[in-house]
Design a protein around this motif. Structure first.
Motif, PDB file in Angstrom:
ATOM      1  N   CYS A   1       0.855  -1.198   0.000  1.00 24.93           N
ATOM      2  CA  CYS A   1       0.000   0.000   0.000  1.00 24.93           C
ATOM      3  C   CYS A   1       0.883   1.238   0.000  1.00 24.93           C
ATOM      4  CB  CYS A   1      -0.942   0.046   1.190  1.00 24.93           C
ATOM      5  SG  CYS A   1      -2.000   1.528   1.103  1.00 24.93           S
ATOM      6  N   PRO A   2       0.687   2.132  -0.969  1.00 23.22           N
ATOM      7  CA  PRO A   2       1.504   3.339  -1.054  1.00 23.22           C
ATOM      8  C   PRO A   2       0.838   4.576  -0.456  1.00 23.22           C
ATOM      9  CG  PRO A   2       0.323   3.029  -3.115  1.00 23.22           C
ATOM     10  CD  PRO A   2      -0.191   1.979  -2.153  1.00 23.22           C
ATOM     11  N   VAL A   3      -0.336   4.426   0.171  1.00 19.74           N
ATOM     12  CA  VAL A   3      -1.135   5.601   0.574  1.00 19.74           C
ATOM     13  C   VAL A   3      -0.564   6.298   1.822  1.00 19.74           C
ATOM     14  CG1 VAL A   3      -3.464   6.413   1.201  1.00 19.74           C
ATOM     15  CG2 VAL A   3      -3.191   4.619  -0.528  1.00 19.74           C
ATOM     16  N   GLY A   4      -0.096   5.487   2.783  1.00 17.95           N
ATOM     17  CA  GLY A   4       0.666   6.046   3.907  1.00 17.95           C
ATOM     18  C   GLY A   4      -0.130   6.742   5.001  1.00 17.95           C
ATOM     19  N   CYS A   5      -1.336   6.269   5.327  1.00 16.00           N
ATOM     20  CA  CYS A   5      -2.116   6.869   6.427  1.00 16.00           C
ATOM     21  C   CYS A   5      -1.317   6.742   7.731  1.00 16.00           C
ATOM     22  CB  CYS A   5      -3.454   6.169   6.578  1.00 16.00           C
ATOM     23  SG  CYS A   5      -4.373   6.065   5.025  1.00 16.00           S
ATOM     24  N   PRO A   6      -1.035   7.860   8.435  1.00 17.83           N
ATOM     25  CA  PRO A   6      -0.148   7.812   9.598  1.00 17.83           C
ATOM     26  C   PRO A   6      -0.680   6.898  10.711  1.00 17.83           C
ATOM     27  CG  PRO A   6      -0.664  10.090   8.979  1.00 17.83           C
ATOM     28  CD  PRO A   6      -1.529   9.210   8.125  1.00 17.83           C
ATOM     29  N   TRP A   7      -2.005   6.729  10.785  1.00 20.62           N
ATOM     30  CA  TRP A   7      -2.624   5.937  11.857  1.00 20.62           C
ATOM     31  C   TRP A   7      -3.001   4.532  11.396  1.00 20.62           C
ATOM     32  CZ3 TRP A   7      -6.830   5.245   9.018  1.00 20.62           C
ATOM     33  CH2 TRP A   7      -7.243   6.300   8.181  1.00 20.62           C
ATOM     34  N   CYS A   8      -2.465   4.106  10.257  1.00 16.55           N
ATOM     35  CA  CYS A   8      -2.876   2.814   9.672  1.00 16.55           C
ATOM     36  C   CYS A   8      -2.615   1.642  10.616  1.00 16.55           C
ATOM     37  CB  CYS A   8      -2.132   2.589   8.369  1.00 16.55           C
ATOM     38  SG  CYS A   8      -2.455   0.984   7.630  1.00 16.55           S
TER      39      CYS A   8
ATOM     40  N   ALA B   1     -11.374  11.333  13.455  1.00 12.55           N
ATOM     41  CA  ALA B   1     -10.866  11.645  14.796  1.00 12.55           C
ATOM     42  C   ALA B   1     -11.211  13.079  15.169  1.00 12.55           C
ATOM     43  CB  ALA B   1      -9.355  11.441  14.853  1.00 12.55           C
ATOM     44  N   MET B   2     -11.324  13.937  14.150  1.00  9.34           N
ATOM     45  CA  MET B   2     -11.552  15.365  14.409  1.00  9.34           C
ATOM     46  C   MET B   2     -12.654  15.895  13.504  1.00  9.34           C
ATOM     47  SD  MET B   2      -7.686  16.758  14.826  1.00  9.34           S
ATOM     48  CE  MET B   2      -6.903  15.679  13.680  1.00  9.34           C
ATOM     49  N   GLU B   3     -13.231  17.030  13.940  1.00 10.13           N
ATOM     50  CA  GLU B   3     -14.306  17.681  13.180  1.00 10.13           C
ATOM     51  C   GLU B   3     -13.895  17.917  11.719  1.00 10.13           C
ATOM     52  OE1 GLU B   3     -18.019  18.406  13.207  1.00 10.13           O
ATOM     53  OE2 GLU B   3     -17.251  18.438  15.263  1.00 10.13           O
ATOM     54  N   LYS B   4     -12.617  18.220  11.494  1.00  8.32           N
ATOM     55  CA  LYS B   4     -12.167  18.494  10.118  1.00  8.32           C
ATOM     56  C   LYS B   4     -12.320  17.264   9.204  1.00  8.32           C
ATOM     57  CE  LYS B   4      -7.230  17.491  10.499  1.00  8.32           C
ATOM     58  NZ  LYS B   4      -5.857  17.961  10.480  1.00  8.32           N
ATOM     59  N   HIS B   5     -12.359  16.083   9.797  1.00 10.90           N
ATOM     60  CA  HIS B   5     -12.547  14.870   8.982  1.00 10.90           C
ATOM     61  C   HIS B   5     -13.998  14.762   8.491  1.00 10.90           C
ATOM     62  CE1 HIS B   5      -8.991  13.338  11.520  1.00 10.90           C
ATOM     63  NE2 HIS B   5      -8.542  13.733  10.346  1.00 10.90           N
ATOM     64  N   ILE B   6     -14.933  15.275   9.287  1.00  7.84           N
ATOM     65  CA  ILE B   6     -16.348  15.305   8.862  1.00  7.84           C
ATOM     66  C   ILE B   6     -16.495  16.329   7.730  1.00  7.84           C
ATOM     67  CG2 ILE B   6     -18.761  15.616   9.588  1.00  7.84           C
ATOM     68  CD1 ILE B   6     -17.468  13.436  11.258  1.00  7.84           C
ATOM     69  N   GLU B   7     -15.839  17.487   7.918  1.00  4.85           N
ATOM     70  CA  GLU B   7     -15.892  18.537   6.879  1.00  4.85           C
ATOM     71  C   GLU B   7     -15.285  18.018   5.571  1.00  4.85           C
ATOM     72  OE1 GLU B   7     -13.904  21.823   8.832  1.00  4.85           O
ATOM     73  OE2 GLU B   7     -15.447  21.807  10.405  1.00  4.85           O
TER      74      GLU B   7
ATOM     75  N   SER C   1      -8.645   4.376  15.797  1.00  2.51           N
ATOM     76  CA  SER C   1      -7.910   3.745  16.907  1.00  2.51           C
ATOM     77  C   SER C   1      -8.640   3.782  18.246  1.00  2.51           C
ATOM     78  CB  SER C   1      -6.519   4.391  17.045  1.00  2.51           C
ATOM     79  OG  SER C   1      -5.799   4.233  15.843  1.00  2.51           O
ATOM     80  N   GLN C   2      -9.968   3.673  18.219  1.00  2.00           N
ATOM     81  CA  GLN C   2     -10.790   3.586  19.450  1.00  2.00           C
ATOM     82  C   GLN C   2     -10.580   4.785  20.375  1.00  2.00           C
ATOM     83  OE1 GLN C   2      -9.198  -0.439  20.516  1.00  2.00           O
ATOM     84  NE2 GLN C   2     -11.352  -0.984  20.623  1.00  2.00           N
ATOM     85  N   ARG C   3     -10.105   5.910  19.829  1.00  2.00           N
ATOM     86  CA  ARG C   3      -9.877   7.066  20.696  1.00  2.00           C
ATOM     87  C   ARG C   3     -11.221   7.567  21.219  1.00  2.00           C
ATOM     88  NH1 ARG C   3      -6.249  10.194  16.337  1.00  2.00           N
ATOM     89  NH2 ARG C   3      -4.637   8.607  16.110  1.00  2.00           N
ATOM     90  N   PRO C   4     -11.319   7.842  22.539  1.00  2.00           N
ATOM     91  CA  PRO C   4     -12.613   8.248  23.105  1.00  2.00           C
ATOM     92  C   PRO C   4     -13.207   9.481  22.422  1.00  2.00           C
ATOM     93  CG  PRO C   4     -11.093   7.663  24.858  1.00  2.00           C
ATOM     94  CD  PRO C   4     -10.300   7.625  23.585  1.00  2.00           C
ATOM     95  N   ARG C   5     -12.382  10.489  22.143  1.00  2.00           N
ATOM     96  CA  ARG C   5     -12.937  11.702  21.522  1.00  2.00           C
ATOM     97  C   ARG C   5     -13.379  11.438  20.089  1.00  2.00           C
ATOM     98  NH1 ARG C   5      -9.430  16.957  22.887  1.00  2.00           N
ATOM     99  NH2 ARG C   5     -11.027  17.854  21.536  1.00  2.00           N
ATOM    100  N   ALA C   6     -12.677  10.565  19.409  1.00  2.00           N
ATOM    101  CA  ALA C   6     -13.069  10.183  18.045  1.00  2.00           C
ATOM    102  C   ALA C   6     -14.401   9.431  18.079  1.00  2.00           C
ATOM    103  CB  ALA C   6     -11.983   9.313  17.430  1.00  2.00           C
ATOM    104  N   THR C   7     -14.537   8.564  19.086  1.00  2.00           N
ATOM    105  CA  THR C   7     -15.762   7.772  19.216  1.00  2.00           C
ATOM    106  C   THR C   7     -16.947   8.677  19.542  1.00  2.00           C
ATOM    107  OG1 THR C   7     -14.384   5.942  19.957  1.00  2.00           O
ATOM    108  CG2 THR C   7     -16.755   5.734  20.356  1.00  2.00           C
ATOM    109  N   GLU C   8     -16.736   9.633  20.445  1.00  2.00           N
ATOM    110  CA  GLU C   8     -17.813  10.595  20.781  1.00  2.00           C
ATOM    111  C   GLU C   8     -18.223  11.392  19.542  1.00  2.00           C
ATOM    112  OE1 GLU C   8     -16.222  12.959  24.018  1.00  2.00           O
ATOM    113  OE2 GLU C   8     -15.930  11.114  25.166  1.00  2.00           O
TER     114      GLU C   8
END
Ligand SMILES: C[S@@+](CC[C@H](N)C(=O)[O-])C[C@H]1O[C@@H](n2cnc3c(N)ncnc32)[C@H](O)[C@@H]1O
Ligand SMILES: Nc1nc2[nH]cc(C(=O)O)c2c(=O)[nH]1
Ligand code: SF4
Ligand SMILES: [Mg+2]
Length: 232
Positions: free
Chosen positions: A40-47, A172-178, A201-208
């Motif tokens: 995979c060449p995409v390189g998502c930092p949280w993969c 994980a963040m509002e900017k991802h919804i945007e 990554s099951q982060r609580p704030r991401a889940t909320e």
């Protein structure tokens, strides 16, 4: 490694073959055979699966060793669709749903594999970033997990968004919804396409954030059930 060369071949670099419960998206809870492809060449930092990024000749192993793998390693086997069907039969798997993931499975032409597995009675699902042309059967369930502005420089394609049966967006963040809103405006999906939000990554704030947005938008939550259950 040449991606074009790989697409032209019917051989697939297989990192893993195992049976478990689908932990993500619309088919969550369904017993499934997972076929994980290497590269995979995409390189998502949280993969989750960084061990599948590089495909090195030195990491090539025999199918008999592939089946014995217990840890996440970059080792892979060079297999055809018929080889994969034979391995599934040898393993005695009972699931009829096959999830093709990776790595980025759409670096490969999956049409021969789809013909072989569908003729044998399996239903296919692909997990893809949507950054490559999707070459599979018409009946394959396509889950696109859009990737934008990742380090590899690959972007999700509008033809992948149109082909998708399901969009599964990591957040994980509002900017991802945007970013998803902008993408859906630029590359519309077919009516009836399910949109899932998957907390990174099951982060609580991401889940909320995912719960809150799914309630507001009538979207679907995908929580990576396998991680909560500590299963493969
Ligand atoms: C490992 S990727 C492999 C398939 C393909 N390359 C893709 O990105 O869809 C499978 C799924 O896991 C998601 N994913 C990867 N790492 C994750 C993480 N840390 N948290 C949540 N989802 C993750 C991806 O967005 C994708 O939906
Ligand atoms: N149980 C389980 N479900 C999954 N759904 C998508 C996965 C993936 O890695 O693509 C995955 C995985 O690795 N395990
Ligand atoms: S596209 Fe998929 S496999 Fe590739 S780095 Fe991103 S999450 Fe990982
Ligand atoms: Mg996984």
């Amino acid at each position: 490694m040449s991606f074009i060369e790989q697409t032209a071949s019917n051989q697939l670099a297989v990192n893993e073959l195992f049976e478990t419960i689908q932990g993500e998206g619309v088919f969550t809870g369904v017993a499934a055979i997972f076929l994980r492809l290497q590269g995979c060449p995409v390189g998502c930092p949280w993969c989750d699966t960084q061990h599948t990024w590089d495909k090195k000749e030195a990491d090539k192993i025999a199918a008999t060793d592939l089946i014995m793998k217990t840890a996440d390693t970059p080792q892979w086997s060079d297999l055809s669709g018929e080889d994969i069907l034979a391995l599934i039969k040898t393993q005695g798997y009972t699931a009829k749903h096959v999830v093709i993931t990776g790595g980025e499975p759409c670096m490969y032409d999956l049409r021969e594999l789809a013909t072989v597995l569908e003729s044998a009675g399996y239903r296919l699902q692909i997990e893809t970033s949507g950054t490559f042309e999707i070459l599979t059967s018409a009946d394959t369930w396509v889950t696109v997990s859009p990737k934008l502005d990742m380090p590899g420089g690959f972007q999700v394609r509008c033809d992948a968004m149109t082909r998708a049966n399901e969009i599964k967006h990591p957040v994980a963040m509002e900017k991802h919804i945007e970013a998803l809103d902008e993408l859906l405006a630029r590359c519309p999906v077919q009516p009836g396409t399910t949109i899932c939000l998957q907390p990174i990554s099951q982060r609580p704030r991401a889940t909320e954030l995912a719960i809150r947005t799914c309630r507001l938008r009538n979207w679907r939550l995908s929580v990576q059930l396998h991680k909560y259950l500590s299963i493969e």
